[in-house]
Scaffold this motif. Structure first.
Motif, PDB file in Angstrom:
ATOM      1  N   CYS A 320      11.167 -11.068  -1.167  1.00  0.00           N
ATOM      2  CA  CYS A 320      11.982 -12.263  -1.377  1.00  0.00           C
ATOM      3  C   CYS A 320      11.805 -13.255  -0.227  1.00  0.00           C
ATOM      4  CB  CYS A 320      13.445 -11.859  -1.522  1.00  0.00           C
ATOM      5  SG  CYS A 320      14.576 -13.230  -1.829  1.00  0.00           S
ATOM      6  N   ALA A 321      11.760 -12.747   0.991  1.00  0.00           N
ATOM      7  CA  ALA A 321      11.576 -13.615   2.164  1.00  0.00           C
ATOM      8  C   ALA A 321      10.208 -14.291   2.135  1.00  0.00           C
ATOM      9  CB  ALA A 321      11.734 -12.794   3.441  1.00  0.00           C
ATOM     10  N   LEU A 322       9.194 -13.583   1.682  1.00  0.00           N
ATOM     11  CA  LEU A 322       7.850 -14.174   1.595  1.00  0.00           C
ATOM     12  C   LEU A 322       7.799 -15.266   0.533  1.00  0.00           C
ATOM     13  CD1 LEU A 322       5.639 -10.963   1.964  1.00  0.00           C
ATOM     14  CD2 LEU A 322       5.843 -12.838   3.596  1.00  0.00           C
ATOM     15  N   ARG A 323       8.524 -15.059  -0.584  1.00  0.00           N
ATOM     16  CA  ARG A 323       8.572 -16.102  -1.615  1.00  0.00           C
ATOM     17  C   ARG A 323       9.275 -17.347  -1.087  1.00  0.00           C
ATOM     18  NH1 ARG A 323       9.315 -11.648  -5.291  1.00  0.00           N
ATOM     19  NH2 ARG A 323      11.592 -11.797  -5.022  1.00  0.00           N
ATOM     20  N   LYS A 324      10.359 -17.132  -0.321  1.00  0.00           N
ATOM     21  CA  LYS A 324      11.057 -18.265   0.276  1.00  0.00           C
ATOM     22  C   LYS A 324      10.164 -18.991   1.286  1.00  0.00           C
ATOM     23  CE  LYS A 324      15.822 -16.575  -0.152  1.00  0.00           C
ATOM     24  NZ  LYS A 324      17.049 -16.182   0.602  1.00  0.00           N
TER      25      LYS A 324
END
Length: 335
Positions: A320-324
């Protein structure tokens, strides 16, 4: 007078256990100014392909671990001890790869395998400094998971900011101390028994083969030092996971058990890929196995590029952090 002095120096060295032939003696005991890293054996036709392969692996290692550092830095929800230690692991993977792989890549170019004596000392020091630090870090990460799963109510109190900083400093200090000892022991010996290091980088077993002295003490110290550290850390990790698994099995929720096992599985996978090559290379004193080079490629080149993949594929928060982070990059030009 000079001839007499040279004869006395050689006689003294022989009496100290240095071989009588095969080495050139001088007042500073070391006549080698540079070494030649033999690298990976390959047919000349494969040189360009291997050059590109290792270059791509190095770039992927650097980019993958850098993305983890950026994702944790820009995502407040990841400002936890677990990801603090994961950032240390990513940084170590980047630096270990930088210490070894560029010279491996250069080895596929004519004359690229030459490394100065000082460069060899530096490479050996930093490899063992970073490698030992990583060994300690895996143990700390296991301890962090033990507290999070077995003592969740006290986790925030025990693993506070000060504890994280102290544990991090301890891993780096322990790694530097180990490396200083090993580097000093290795290069206190005289060198002059050839200049070809039959390995992909300057490491203790390969360098000792070129020493003009009895290396039994060095081999024993390497075995005892690295063996003691590796076995101690491994047993601590194993003990932590015995408690962790028993605690996970007591979780009533299937989803809770799945999430706990998923988090721990990534760490166990990384630990196995680290310790198996380490045991193979260093805990066989005086060995000259042809597989050593292949194993060295695995833990210096392949493992650092696998770690980001292992931790991101099995971690929803990290994905999720990488997508953000990707969304932040795509939206920044508009802003």
């Amino acid at each position: 007078m000079d001839q007499s002095r040279n004869w006395n120096t050689a006689t003294e060295l022989i009496q100290m256990g240095f071989p009588q032939t095969g080495c050139v003696y001088s007042h500073n005991w070391t006549t080698v100014t540079e070494f030649i890293l033999m690298g990976l054996p390959h047919v000349p036709e494969m040189g360009t392909l291997l050059f590109l392969l290792f270059l791509v692996i190095y770039l992927l290692t650097f980019i993958g671990n850098l993305l983890i550092l950026l994702a944790v830095a820009f995502e407040p929800q990841l400002h936890k001890p677990m990801y603090w230690f994961l950032c240390h692991l990513s940084f170590l993977d980047m630096t270990v790869s930088t210490v070894v792989v560029p010279k491996v890549v250069a080895g596929f170019v004519e004359g690229g395998g030459v490394i100065s004596f000082g460069g060899c000392v530096t490479q050996l020091f930093f490899f063992h400094f970073l490698g030992c630090t990583e060994c300690f870090l895996y143990t700390v990460m296991a301890y962090d998971r033990f507290l999070a799963i077995c003592k969740p109510l006290r986790y925030g109190t025990i693993m506070n900011r000060k504890a994280c900083l102290c544990l991090s400093f301890g891993t780096w200090f322990g790694g530097s101390l180990h490396s200083m000892i090993q580097t000093t022991l290795t290069f206190r010996l005289p060198y002059g028994h050839g200049d070809q290091v039959g390995y992909i980088f300057c490491d203790i077993p390969a360098v000792l083969k070129l020493a003009c002295a009895d290396t039994a003490l060095n081999e024993m110290m390497t075995f005892v030092d690295i063996g003691f550290l590796a076995m101690t850390c491994f047993l601590l990790i194993l003990t932590s996971y015995v408690y962790i698994i028993s605690a996970i099995l007591r979780i009533r929720s299937p989803e809770g058990r799945r999430r706990a096992f998923s988090t721990c599985a990534a760490h166990i996978t990384v630990v196995v890929t680290y310790y198996v090559p380490l045991v193979f290379i260093y805990l066989r004193p005086g060995s000259q196995d042809p597989l050593d080079g292949v194993v060295a490629v695995f833990y210096t080149t392949v493992t650092p590029v696998l770690n980001p993949i292992i931790y991101t594929l099995r971690n929803k928060e990290m994905k999720c952090a990488l997508r953000k982070l990707r969304g932040r990059k795509t939206s920044s030009p508009v802003q």
